[in-house]
Design a protein around this motif. Structure first.
Motif, PDB file in Angstrom:
ATOM      1  N   THR A  42      -9.290  -8.723   5.574  1.00 48.19           N
ATOM      2  CA  THR A  42      -8.735  -9.710   6.498  1.00 48.19           C
ATOM      3  C   THR A  42      -7.803 -10.678   5.780  1.00 48.19           C
ATOM      4  OG1 THR A  42     -10.666 -11.118   6.144  1.00 48.19           O
ATOM      5  CG2 THR A  42     -10.741  -9.582   8.006  1.00 48.19           C
ATOM      6  N   GLU A  43      -7.814 -10.654   4.433  1.00 49.66           N
ATOM      7  CA  GLU A  43      -6.976 -11.551   3.646  1.00 49.66           C
ATOM      8  C   GLU A  43      -5.580 -10.995   3.405  1.00 49.66           C
ATOM      9  OE1 GLU A  43      -9.363 -11.691   0.179  1.00 49.66           O
ATOM     10  OE2 GLU A  43     -10.582 -13.390   0.871  1.00 49.66           O
ATOM     11  N   PHE A  44      -5.361  -9.747   3.738  1.00 49.64           N
ATOM     12  CA  PHE A  44      -4.089  -9.108   3.407  1.00 49.64           C
ATOM     13  C   PHE A  44      -3.485  -8.442   4.638  1.00 49.64           C
ATOM     14  CE2 PHE A  44      -1.412  -5.673   1.756  1.00 49.64           C
ATOM     15  CZ  PHE A  44      -0.614  -6.396   0.880  1.00 49.64           C
ATOM     16  N   HIS A  45      -2.213  -8.763   4.897  1.00 47.02           N
ATOM     17  CA  HIS A  45      -1.512  -8.190   6.053  1.00 47.02           C
ATOM     18  C   HIS A  45      -0.100  -7.758   5.655  1.00 47.02           C
ATOM     19  CE1 HIS A  45      -4.794  -9.832   8.483  1.00 47.02           C
ATOM     20  NE2 HIS A  45      -4.599 -10.987   7.862  1.00 47.02           N
ATOM     21  N   GLY A  46       0.060  -7.314   4.426  1.00 47.26           N
ATOM     22  CA  GLY A  46       1.387  -6.956   3.933  1.00 47.26           C
ATOM     23  C   GLY A  46       1.771  -5.530   4.255  1.00 47.26           C
ATOM     24  N   SER A  47       3.053  -5.237   4.086  1.00 48.47           N
ATOM     25  CA  SER A  47       3.600  -3.890   4.266  1.00 48.47           C
ATOM     26  C   SER A  47       4.404  -3.521   3.033  1.00 48.47           C
ATOM     27  CB  SER A  47       4.500  -3.837   5.509  1.00 48.47           C
ATOM     28  OG  SER A  47       5.316  -2.677   5.491  1.00 48.47           O
ATOM     29  N   GLY A  48       4.150  -2.333   2.502  1.00 48.29           N
ATOM     30  CA  GLY A  48       4.908  -1.878   1.346  1.00 48.29           C
ATOM     31  C   GLY A  48       6.382  -1.734   1.644  1.00 48.29           C
ATOM     32  N   TYR A  49       6.714  -1.217   2.845  1.00 48.51           N
ATOM     33  CA  TYR A  49       8.116  -1.093   3.232  1.00 48.51           C
ATOM     34  C   TYR A  49       8.797  -2.464   3.281  1.00 48.51           C
ATOM     35  CZ  TYR A  49       7.118   3.727   4.786  1.00 48.51           C
ATOM     36  OH  TYR A  49       6.768   5.045   4.859  1.00 48.51           O
ATOM     37  N   THR A  50       8.107  -3.453   3.877  1.00 54.50           N
ATOM     38  CA  THR A  50       8.688  -4.791   3.971  1.00 54.50           C
ATOM     39  C   THR A  50       8.879  -5.401   2.594  1.00 54.50           C
ATOM     40  OG1 THR A  50       7.629  -5.113   6.126  1.00 54.50           O
ATOM     41  CG2 THR A  50       8.386  -7.095   4.962  1.00 54.50           C
ATOM     42  N   SER A  51       7.906  -5.219   1.714  1.00 54.16           N
ATOM     43  CA  SER A  51       8.018  -5.735   0.357  1.00 54.16           C
ATOM     44  C   SER A  51       9.238  -5.162  -0.352  1.00 54.16           C
ATOM     45  CB  SER A  51       6.755  -5.399  -0.434  1.00 54.16           C
ATOM     46  OG  SER A  51       6.936  -5.647  -1.815  1.00 54.16           O
TER      47      SER A  51
END
Length: 452
Positions: A42-51
């Motif tokens: 629940t602490e992480f909502h990132g996207s590799g593509y977005t990064s």
């Protein structure tokens, strides 16, 4: 050791440093979207593509400030400190947090501009007109070996896994972080080249033996004015007919860079039809992309045998190679694979999915990429010999901004639309490259052209 031997050793050390560092970073980029899908928190909502989109966007803009950083810090320390930022980005995946993930994405974009500017500076310092082609080929081939080792490790570690556990993730990224740090410290092995004999006329000295030499004789105010002048010259070059035409193949190189370095591996990992070994195929695919890159770099870079026929046949070979790869990928990979959830795609491809076909496509993607990049570098250096730095800045700007756009839309577009965009831009880019090359031939039909 002779001065020639010392500069050659410096080039080899530079290539080895990039090879080790990008063994870690390229592997990280290849697997990060797959890893993020497997990370339940629940602490992480990132996207590799977005990064990766953020990295390439910031990288593009940071090309404007990178020369000033090199002038102040020097190329060797610039490589080291930029490499530390790369290592920190990799280390984030040991236990990801959204804020730190995206913050380091921004910092890596800045570090990338400084890193590649410093690399070009050191390569130039350690080369003469007669050795720049050889040294560039040595560096390219050594760096591309990075695609072997990290991806081989991923294949061996994940080949029988259908889900990436926290322990799997932490083991891989701790290892990659350590590898990256080793590469950073290799840069300290680069020695200061021996100074050239003093020419009778100071104007005959075209290059300083070290960037610090140029700083000693140029006041800080002049450095600022030179930076501004270089920026203005980049804008002027970007508006020339040749550069506007070349901007299309530049843009295509950015799109296909995005696809082979981040999207295609994610697609393979999402194919449930490949069985429990699907995640391991990400590493094996990266290895074969590296084989294609090294083969192409050897044929069209180090050996330099194809220039007698001009650049167009090599670019055309790259287009055909990529079209074949895209068509086979369209048939072999499910359309929702780039955006499928962690458990994979349940959609069917147009044919029975084949691991062999998938890996052949990996090789073709690498070979085609080397065809385009070696010839783009060659024609930019040929056409803008007296303004190579701002010209290559324009090249990297266009390439990186389109790579960023591609990483953004990779979050949403199905596979067939991504392939269609690349096919259309690849055709158009090849045509405009042909136009520029034909114009160059018509203007310089002499022995100089054959020697490029």
């Amino acid at each position: 050791m002779s001065p020639e031997g010392k500069t050659l050793l410096n080039v080899i050390v530079l290539g080895l440093g990039f090879m080790v560092m990008f063994t870690a970073f390229s592997t990280c980029g290849n697997i990060e979207q797959t890893v993020i899908k497997s990370f339940n928190s629940t602490e992480f909502h990132g996207s590799g593509y977005t990064s990766l989109a953020i990295i390439y966007t910031v990288f593009s803009a940071s090309n404007l400030i990178a020369p000033s950083v090199i002038a102040v810090v020097g190329p060797q320390l610039s490589l080291f400190f930029s490499g530390i930022v790369y290592s920190a980005y990799i280390a984030v995946f040991i236990h990801p947090y959204t804020a730190s993930f995206y913050t380091l994405s921004v910092l890596v974009g800045i570090a990338a501009a400084v890193l590649w500017t410093a690399q070009g500076n050191l390569l130039t310092i350690n080369s003469k007109d007669s050795t720049i082609g050889r040294n560039s080929g040595i560096f390219w081939a050594l760096m591309q070996f990075s695609l072997f080792f990290g991806n081989l490790y991923i294949y061996l570690a994940w080949h029988s896994k259908s889900h990436i556990t926290d322990k799997d993730r932490q083991t891989v990224f701790i290892t990659l972080t350590v590898i990256s740090l080793v590469g950073n410290f290799l840069f300290f092995l680069i020695q200061r080249p021996d100074p050239e004999p003093a020419p009778s006329d100071a104007s005959e000295s075209l290059l300083p033996t070290d960037i610090s030499d140029s700083i000693d004789v140029v006041p800080s105010q002049s450095l600022c004015s030179q930076a501004l002048e270089a920026f203005k010259r980049s804008i002027q070059l970007a508006m020339t007919k040749e550069m506007l035409l070349l901007s299309i193949p530049f843009a295509y190189s950015g799109l296909e860079l995005t696809f082979y370095s981040g999207v295609y591996g994610t697609c393979l990992g999402a194919m449930t039809q490949f069985g429990e070994g699907a995640k391991g195929l990400i590493g094996l695919s990266g290895i074969l992309i590296g084989v294609g890159e090294i083969l192409g770099g050897g044929l069209f870079g180090i050996m330099d045998k194809c220039n007698r026929f001009g650049r167009n046949p090599v670019v055309f070979l790259g287009l055909v190679t990529h079209i074949v790869a895209f068509f086979l990928i369209f048939l072999n990979i499910a359309s929702d694979a780039p955006v499928a959830p962690e458990e994979g795609t349940q959609m069917q491809a147009f044919i029975q999915p084949s691991v062999t076909v998938a890996l052949i496509c990996s090789f073709l993607l690498g070979l085609g990429d080397s065809c385009f990049n070696t010839q783009l570098i060659s024609i930019v250096g040929f056409l803008f010999r007296d303004d190579s730095a701002p010209a290559f800045a324009v090249f990297k700007f266009v390439q990186s901004i389109t790579a960023a756009v591609a990483f953004f839309y990779s979050n949403y577009l199905l596979l067939q639309w991504q392939l269609l965009i690349m096919v259309l831009l690849g055709f158009l880019g090849t045509i405009t490259f042909f136009v520029v090359e034909w114009a160059a031939i018509s203007r310089r039909q002499d022995s100089d052209y054959d020697s490029i």
